[in-house]
Write an enzyme that holds these catalytic residues in place. Sequence first.
Site, PDB file in Angstrom:
ATOM      1  CE  LYS A 128      -4.277   1.134   2.482  1.00  0.00           C
ATOM      2  NZ  LYS A 128      -4.892   1.069   3.809  1.00  0.00           N
TER       3      LYS A 128
HETATM    4  C1  E4P Z   1      -8.271   2.179   4.040  1.00  0.00           C
HETATM    5  O1  E4P Z   1      -7.488   1.376   3.575  1.00  0.00           O
HETATM    6  C2  E4P Z   1      -8.040   2.904   5.286  1.00  0.00           C
HETATM    7  O2  E4P Z   1      -7.333   2.034   6.127  1.00  0.00           O
HETATM    8  C3  E4P Z   1      -9.292   3.286   6.012  1.00  0.00           C
HETATM    9  O3  E4P Z   1     -10.462   2.845   5.347  1.00  0.00           O
HETATM   10  C4  E4P Z   1      -9.348   4.700   6.490  1.00  0.00           C
HETATM   11  O4  E4P Z   1     -10.532   4.892   7.189  1.00  0.00           O
HETATM   12  P1  E4P Z   1     -10.758   6.074   8.262  1.00  0.00           P
HETATM   13  O5  E4P Z   1     -11.113   7.310   7.495  1.00  0.00           O
HETATM   14  O6  E4P Z   1     -11.893   5.583   9.085  1.00  0.00           O
HETATM   15  O7  E4P Z   1      -9.481   6.209   9.029  1.00  0.00           O
END
Ligand code: E4P
Length: 222
Positions: A83
């Site tokens: 990622k």
């Molecule tokens: C996605 O890969 C992220 O880890 C995540 O969905 C971020 O979500 P949040 O806005 O609740 O931190």
Amino acid sequence: MKIFLDTANLESIKKFNDMGLLDGITTNPSLMSKEGGNPKDAMEEITKIIKGDVSLEVISTEYSGMMEEGKRLRQYGDNVVVKVPMTPDGLKACRSFSSEGIPVNVTLIFSANQALLAAKSGAKYVSPFIGRLDDIGQDGMKLIQDIKDIFKNYPELKTQILVASIRHPVHVVDAAKIGADVVTLPPAVLDKMMLHPLTKIGLENFLADWDKLKSGNPNIKI
Ligand code: E4P
């Protein structure tokens, strides 16, 4: 639509995996930090439990650091998706990883243009953060529709839309109606999706009626 769990919490991962609900996992540095301890242990365990794609995020913000970290992350398993953040260095790393056959999830996507560029760089997944857009008064789900419309116009783009930053079950239904490829869900949202008050009441009534039958015939069994 595939369901990923957005967590590094092993208990939640095991719980939903045992129900057969999980196609993969997404993590990020904040989710790792929330669990505490050594993230290496969590990464090792998660990639052992889950057969599908597990997104593990780099911490470096420049190209060579991302490449080094991504390669280390891949040692946890062939199902690791590297990622990277939606930055110029992130796109360069995305390009390099994907040309080596290493799948990439480009994260922190907040516009259709960013999604288009990440797809051009060879990302397996783009992660638009819909809840954070809703939080600032923009329509997160509209972004999912825009990306879907754009990708539909160019079938040569094989990138999947991974809807991230989901806050509640209605987001999931709306993403499915649009035809998003994946939703990544916090455990609390997946818990809520299972519940309906009529299911609870219905089951209570069935059991009460069974008890009535049993009171006349105590030896009755299924
Ligand atoms: C996605 O890969 C992220 O880890 C995540 O969905 C971020 O979500 P949040 O806005 O609740 O931190």
